[in-house]
Motif scaffolding. Sequence first.
Motif, PDB file in Angstrom:
ATOM      1  N   ALA A  87       0.850  -1.203   0.000  1.00  0.00           N
ATOM      2  CA  ALA A  87       0.000   0.000   0.000  1.00  0.00           C
ATOM      3  C   ALA A  87       0.873   1.235   0.000  1.00  0.00           C
ATOM      4  N   ALA A  88       0.598   2.158  -0.922  1.00  0.00           N
ATOM      5  CA  ALA A  88       1.226   3.476  -0.827  1.00  0.00           C
ATOM      6  C   ALA A  88       0.455   4.241   0.242  1.00  0.00           C
ATOM      7  N   ARG A  89       1.202   4.844   1.155  1.00  0.00           N
ATOM      8  CA  ARG A  89       0.554   5.704   2.148  1.00  0.00           C
ATOM      9  C   ARG A  89       1.024   7.119   1.880  1.00  0.00           C
ATOM     10  N   GLY A  90       0.052   8.011   1.592  1.00  0.00           N
ATOM     11  CA  GLY A  90       0.401   9.411   1.369  1.00  0.00           C
ATOM     12  C   GLY A  90       0.568  10.065   2.729  1.00  0.00           C
ATOM     13  N   ASN A  91      -0.461  10.777   3.192  1.00  0.00           N
ATOM     14  CA  ASN A  91      -0.405  11.303   4.555  1.00  0.00           C
ATOM     15  C   ASN A  91      -1.393  10.575   5.451  1.00  0.00           C
ATOM     16  N   GLY A  92      -1.923   9.450   4.990  1.00  0.00           N
ATOM     17  CA  GLY A  92      -2.809   8.649   5.832  1.00  0.00           C
ATOM     18  C   GLY A  92      -4.070   9.394   6.245  1.00  0.00           C
ATOM     19  N   HIS A  93      -4.571  10.295   5.376  1.00  0.00           N
ATOM     20  CA  HIS A  93      -5.766  11.070   5.735  1.00  0.00           C
ATOM     21  C   HIS A  93      -7.050  10.438   5.199  1.00  0.00           C
ATOM     22  N   SER A  94      -6.963   9.171   4.889  1.00  0.00           N
ATOM     23  CA  SER A  94      -8.172   8.430   4.536  1.00  0.00           C
ATOM     24  C   SER A  94      -9.011   8.197   5.789  1.00  0.00           C
ATOM     25  N   ILE A  95     -10.240   7.789   5.557  1.00  0.00           N
ATOM     26  CA  ILE A  95     -11.169   7.570   6.674  1.00  0.00           C
ATOM     27  C   ILE A  95     -11.350   6.083   6.979  1.00  0.00           C
ATOM     28  N   GLY A  97      -9.330   3.172   6.224  1.00  0.00           N
ATOM     29  CA  GLY A  97      -8.235   2.198   6.061  1.00  0.00           C
ATOM     30  C   GLY A  97      -7.743   2.027   4.639  1.00  0.00           C
ATOM     31  N   GLN A  98      -8.080   2.964   3.757  1.00  0.00           N
ATOM     32  CA  GLN A  98      -7.729   2.803   2.330  1.00  0.00           C
ATOM     33  C   GLN A  98      -6.223   2.750   2.090  1.00  0.00           C
ATOM     34  N   ALA A  99      -5.419   3.358   2.976  1.00  0.00           N
ATOM     35  CA  ALA A  99      -3.965   3.374   2.738  1.00  0.00           C
ATOM     36  C   ALA A  99      -3.250   2.300   3.560  1.00  0.00           C
ATOM     37  N   THR A 155      -7.604  21.304  -2.841  1.00  0.00           N
ATOM     38  CA  THR A 155      -8.529  20.779  -1.834  1.00  0.00           C
ATOM     39  C   THR A 155      -8.622  21.861  -0.754  1.00  0.00           C
ATOM     40  N   ASP A 156      -9.590  21.742   0.154  1.00  0.00           N
ATOM     41  CA  ASP A 156      -9.707  22.768   1.209  1.00  0.00           C
ATOM     42  C   ASP A 156      -8.514  22.724   2.150  1.00  0.00           C
ATOM     43  N   TYR A 157      -8.080  21.508   2.432  1.00  0.00           N
ATOM     44  CA  TYR A 157      -6.993  21.283   3.386  1.00  0.00           C
ATOM     45  C   TYR A 157      -5.794  20.770   2.591  1.00  0.00           C
ATOM     46  N   GLY A 215      -8.176   6.480  -9.526  1.00  0.00           N
ATOM     47  CA  GLY A 215      -8.193   5.006  -9.567  1.00  0.00           C
ATOM     48  C   GLY A 215      -8.012   4.324  -8.229  1.00  0.00           C
ATOM     49  N   LEU A 216      -8.095   5.064  -7.121  1.00  0.00           N
ATOM     50  CA  LEU A 216      -8.070   4.491  -5.773  1.00  0.00           C
ATOM     51  C   LEU A 216      -6.807   3.644  -5.546  1.00  0.00           C
ATOM     52  N   GLY A 217      -5.732   4.028  -6.204  1.00  0.00           N
ATOM     53  CA  GLY A 217      -4.436   3.359  -6.011  1.00  0.00           C
ATOM     54  C   GLY A 217      -4.362   1.957  -6.584  1.00  0.00           C
ATOM     55  N   ILE A 369      -9.347  17.106  19.340  1.00  0.00           N
ATOM     56  CA  ILE A 369     -10.333  16.495  18.433  1.00  0.00           C
ATOM     57  C   ILE A 369      -9.748  16.187  17.052  1.00  0.00           C
ATOM     58  N   TRP A 370      -8.457  16.421  16.872  1.00  0.00           N
ATOM     59  CA  TRP A 370      -7.836  16.058  15.589  1.00  0.00           C
ATOM     60  C   TRP A 370      -7.527  14.553  15.583  1.00  0.00           C
ATOM     61  N   ASP A 371      -7.193  14.034  16.748  1.00  0.00           N
ATOM     62  CA  ASP A 371      -6.751  12.631  16.810  1.00  0.00           C
ATOM     63  C   ASP A 371      -7.856  11.664  17.204  1.00  0.00           C
ATOM     64  N   PRO A 375     -15.751   9.812  11.583  1.00  0.00           N
ATOM     65  CA  PRO A 375     -16.599   9.045  10.652  1.00  0.00           C
ATOM     66  C   PRO A 375     -17.207   9.957   9.588  1.00  0.00           C
ATOM     67  N   TRP A 376     -16.376  10.335   8.627  1.00  0.00           N
ATOM     68  CA  TRP A 376     -16.803  11.284   7.589  1.00  0.00           C
ATOM     69  C   TRP A 376     -17.558  10.562   6.479  1.00  0.00           C
ATOM     70  N   LEU A 377     -18.441  11.331   5.857  1.00  0.00           N
ATOM     71  CA  LEU A 377     -19.166  10.796   4.694  1.00  0.00           C
ATOM     72  C   LEU A 377     -19.130  11.864   3.605  1.00  0.00           C
ATOM     73  N   GLY A 509      -6.217  -1.953   1.023  1.00  0.00           N
ATOM     74  CA  GLY A 509      -7.132  -1.318   1.979  1.00  0.00           C
ATOM     75  C   GLY A 509      -8.408  -0.797   1.335  1.00  0.00           C
ATOM     76  N   GLN A 510      -8.434  -0.712   0.004  1.00  0.00           N
ATOM     77  CA  GLN A 510      -9.671  -0.278  -0.661  1.00  0.00           C
ATOM     78  C   GLN A 510     -10.692  -1.417  -0.717  1.00  0.00           C
ATOM     79  N   LYS A 511     -10.216  -2.639  -0.498  1.00  0.00           N
ATOM     80  CA  LYS A 511     -11.104  -3.818  -0.469  1.00  0.00           C
ATOM     81  C   LYS A 511     -11.935  -3.976  -1.751  1.00  0.00           C
TER      82      LYS A 511
HETATM   83  P1  FAD Z   1      -3.775   8.417   1.862  1.00  0.00           P
HETATM   84  O1  FAD Z   1      -4.930   8.436   2.792  1.00  0.00           O
HETATM   85  O2  FAD Z   1      -2.464   8.134   2.432  1.00  0.00           O
HETATM   86  O3  FAD Z   1      -4.071   7.421   0.647  1.00  0.00           O
HETATM   87  C1  FAD Z   1      -5.332   7.411  -0.006  1.00  0.00           C
HETATM   88  C2  FAD Z   1      -5.357   6.323  -1.092  1.00  0.00           C
HETATM   89  O4  FAD Z   1      -4.475   6.698  -2.135  1.00  0.00           O
HETATM   90  C3  FAD Z   1      -4.874   4.960  -0.602  1.00  0.00           C
HETATM   91  O5  FAD Z   1      -5.557   3.944  -1.280  1.00  0.00           O
HETATM   92  C4  FAD Z   1      -3.404   4.960  -0.980  1.00  0.00           C
HETATM   93  O6  FAD Z   1      -2.904   3.649  -1.152  1.00  0.00           O
HETATM   94  C5  FAD Z   1      -3.445   5.731  -2.291  1.00  0.00           C
HETATM   95  N1  FAD Z   1      -2.212   6.468  -2.534  1.00  0.00           N
HETATM   96  C6  FAD Z   1      -1.560   7.316  -1.714  1.00  0.00           C
HETATM   97  N2  FAD Z   1      -0.475   7.809  -2.328  1.00  0.00           N
HETATM   98  C7  FAD Z   1      -0.452   7.269  -3.561  1.00  0.00           C
HETATM   99  C8  FAD Z   1       0.409   7.388  -4.671  1.00  0.00           C
HETATM  100  N3  FAD Z   1       1.489   8.160  -4.643  1.00  0.00           N
HETATM  101  N4  FAD Z   1       0.120   6.694  -5.786  1.00  0.00           N
HETATM  102  C9  FAD Z   1      -0.964   5.890  -5.852  1.00  0.00           C
HETATM  103  N5  FAD Z   1      -1.811   5.722  -4.826  1.00  0.00           N
HETATM  104  C10 FAD Z   1      -1.555   6.420  -3.693  1.00  0.00           C
HETATM  105  N6  FAD Z   1     -10.546  15.735  -0.382  1.00  0.00           N
HETATM  106  C11 FAD Z   1     -10.947  16.615  -1.314  1.00  0.00           C
HETATM  107  O7  FAD Z   1     -11.131  16.251  -2.482  1.00  0.00           O
HETATM  108  N7  FAD Z   1     -11.166  17.928  -0.990  1.00  0.00           N
HETATM  109  C12 FAD Z   1     -10.948  18.413   0.260  1.00  0.00           C
HETATM  110  O8  FAD Z   1     -11.140  19.598   0.495  1.00  0.00           O
HETATM  111  C13 FAD Z   1     -10.496  17.512   1.252  1.00  0.00           C
HETATM  112  N8  FAD Z   1     -10.230  17.941   2.503  1.00  0.00           N
HETATM  113  C14 FAD Z   1      -9.790  17.059   3.429  1.00  0.00           C
HETATM  114  C15 FAD Z   1      -9.503  17.536   4.724  1.00  0.00           C
HETATM  115  C16 FAD Z   1      -9.044  16.673   5.681  1.00  0.00           C
HETATM  116  C17 FAD Z   1      -8.727  17.205   7.054  1.00  0.00           C
HETATM  117  C18 FAD Z   1      -8.919  15.291   5.388  1.00  0.00           C
HETATM  118  C19 FAD Z   1      -8.481  14.337   6.451  1.00  0.00           C
HETATM  119  C20 FAD Z   1      -9.218  14.798   4.131  1.00  0.00           C
HETATM  120  C21 FAD Z   1      -9.642  15.676   3.130  1.00  0.00           C
HETATM  121  N9  FAD Z   1      -9.924  15.251   1.842  1.00  0.00           N
HETATM  122  C22 FAD Z   1     -10.330  16.149   0.888  1.00  0.00           C
HETATM  123  C23 FAD Z   1      -9.853  13.827   1.480  1.00  0.00           C
HETATM  124  C24 FAD Z   1      -8.485  13.498   0.895  1.00  0.00           C
HETATM  125  O9  FAD Z   1      -8.347  14.062  -0.388  1.00  0.00           O
HETATM  126  C25 FAD Z   1      -8.305  11.981   0.727  1.00  0.00           C
HETATM  127  O10 FAD Z   1      -8.567  11.288   1.907  1.00  0.00           O
HETATM  128  C26 FAD Z   1      -6.873  11.691   0.266  1.00  0.00           C
HETATM  129  O11 FAD Z   1      -6.776  10.367  -0.159  1.00  0.00           O
HETATM  130  C27 FAD Z   1      -5.905  11.892   1.409  1.00  0.00           C
HETATM  131  O12 FAD Z   1      -4.605  12.048   0.903  1.00  0.00           O
HETATM  132  P2  FAD Z   1      -3.426  11.276   1.610  1.00  0.00           P
HETATM  133  O13 FAD Z   1      -2.187  11.787   0.987  1.00  0.00           O
HETATM  134  O14 FAD Z   1      -3.504  11.330   3.076  1.00  0.00           O
HETATM  135  O15 FAD Z   1      -3.731   9.796   1.062  1.00  0.00           O
END
Ligand code: FAD
Length: 517
Positions: A87-95, A97-99, A155-157, A215-217, A369-371, A375-377, A509-511
């Motif tokens: 699994a590639a993990r970017g910043n782990g900001h998925s909700i 377990g996708q990463a 993105t917003d963040y 493509g959800l990785g 409340i950051w940590d 349960p986002w939708l 993790g995308q199942k």
């Molecule tokens: P991760 O959660 O680490 O990975 C997400 C998925 O992408 C996983 O399946 C992982 O395996 C895959 N992946 C990661 N890196 C790569 C790579 N280099 N190549 C291929 N696959 C990869 N989204 C919006 O569209 N707009 C917003 O305004 C927005 N705001 C957000 C604010 C917050 C506080 C948070 C937590 C999320 C927000 N998001 C928003 C959602 C966000 O875009 C996704 O959750 C995104 O996947 C998180 O990026 P990440 O780098 O943490 O990815």
Amino acid sequence: MIAYLEHFVHENDSDAMLQQEDEETASRLCQAMDLQGTIDYRSTGYAGKDFGGLHASTPFAVIRPSGSHDIASVIRFASQSPNLTVAARGNGHSINGQAMANRGLVLDMKESSDAGIDLIRYTDGYAVDVGGGALWEDVLRWCVSEFGYSPRSWTDYLGLTVGGTLSNAGVSGQTFRYGPQTSNVTELEVVTGNGDTVICSDTQNSELFFSVLGGLGQFGIITRARVLVQPAPDMVRWIRVVYSEFDEFTQDAESLITQSEGESFDYVEGFVFVNSDDPVNGWPSVLLNPDHAFDPTPMTRFDNPVLYCLEVALHYNKGNCSTTVDTRVEKLLGRLRFMEDTQFQVDLTYVDFLLRVKEAEKQAKANGIWDTPHPWLNLFVSKTSIMDFDRFVFKKILKDGIGGPMLVYPILRSKWDERASIVLPEGEIFYIVALLRFTNPYQKSPSVRDLVLQNQEIIQTCVRSGFDFKLYLPHYNTEDDWKQHFGDRWLWFVEMKSRYDPMAILAPGQKIFTRHD
Ligand code: FAD
């Protein structure tokens, strides 16, 4: 080495097995994978969690690759085992377990952005090359300080990685004009599930290019992206106005996003808030600056359970005199039907505007409340269903708020490239609905389980009412649900998987698919 790992990836191995590793194992693994980066199989805890806080997993090891070569080696190594996933993990900001890769290998992609050195001339504009693991906030600072240029779609963040958002879409208040972030890249370097490093664009290896975008990785790991940029403005006027009626709010928002550039704002979003003085969910959430004097009287005149805030922004340069900016803003706002005396505004630099959620992050970290679980939708809801969505979901199910923002704003389908993997509702205009729940550990509030159930209730309401909608950042557990999600794109998605990651090694993790030989 592979045989050793196979013990690990079998779910029923005892925990004692997990303790057996030693330094030697790490160095043998490094050698076996021919890694130039590092491997860590002890401090892997963070890679078994994510921002959502709803799922946990135990990765076998976390690898910090030193480049595409390492990523290709890791994937090839995994392909020699019948079970190992990557699994590639970017910043782990998925909700959900996708990463994560339970008992698999996690590639920690996060890096600071220094990949590009020049502006690249592209047809009638410019682009920059950035690493797949770069944080967008670093890309912003780097582009503005080096060139005075900036990506167009955000993105917003911005504490998210380039690869993480491009694997989904990447949407914000600029999407109506430029499309999602996936529509603003012209070339990618990708390491596929076959271990091949491939450059792709809409003219070169285009099937890989479009399958990876959104493509959800599933098809490859993005190691570099060429991102379109444009001159960055100096300043932004950021404005919020309030509506009592949803139809007036949506009509005004839709009219703004369908005007040509120059005839509208540069950013259009909106959110729903509770018609009360609740500090988190109510009227105070509309304030742009907590120090501003605030008179809620105009809002107290209505007995609706919720009200609507339209959020817009206009770019300008320091050379523009303030009366010119005032005149443009007045002209644009003059066409809108918001409630009198509900206009809030601030002027700030372009960079501070784009980094606006960073301040909220700091506060949320300080409040604890950051940590906690989130349960986002997120949904895309078609214009044809959004009025009923308001009636059944915002005004009923969510009338007391969610402890965080309830975003709702329109975007244009024609700005999305239909060849990418993202699936959308029908019709030219659809709405992003983002229910960004925060849970406060120090206050009496519904349990996380109840909030997850409420999300399911919302989805069920959409299904039962026949709404035209799709999940954004989708999460499903069964193949049938994924088939339903992708609709007539499913067979194409499966075909691309069999071409670029035939053993289903990537992004477990995308199942969606199960690892096989
Ligand atoms: P991760 O959660 O680490 O990975 C997400 C998925 O992408 C996983 O399946 C992982 O395996 C895959 N992946 C990661 N890196 C790569 C790579 N280099 N190549 C291929 N696959 C990869 N989204 C919006 O569209 N707009 C917003 O305004 C927005 N705001 C957000 C604010 C917050 C506080 C948070 C937590 C999320 C927000 N998001 C928003 C959602 C966000 O875009 C996704 O959750 C995104 O996947 C998180 O990026 P990440 O780098 O943490 O990815």
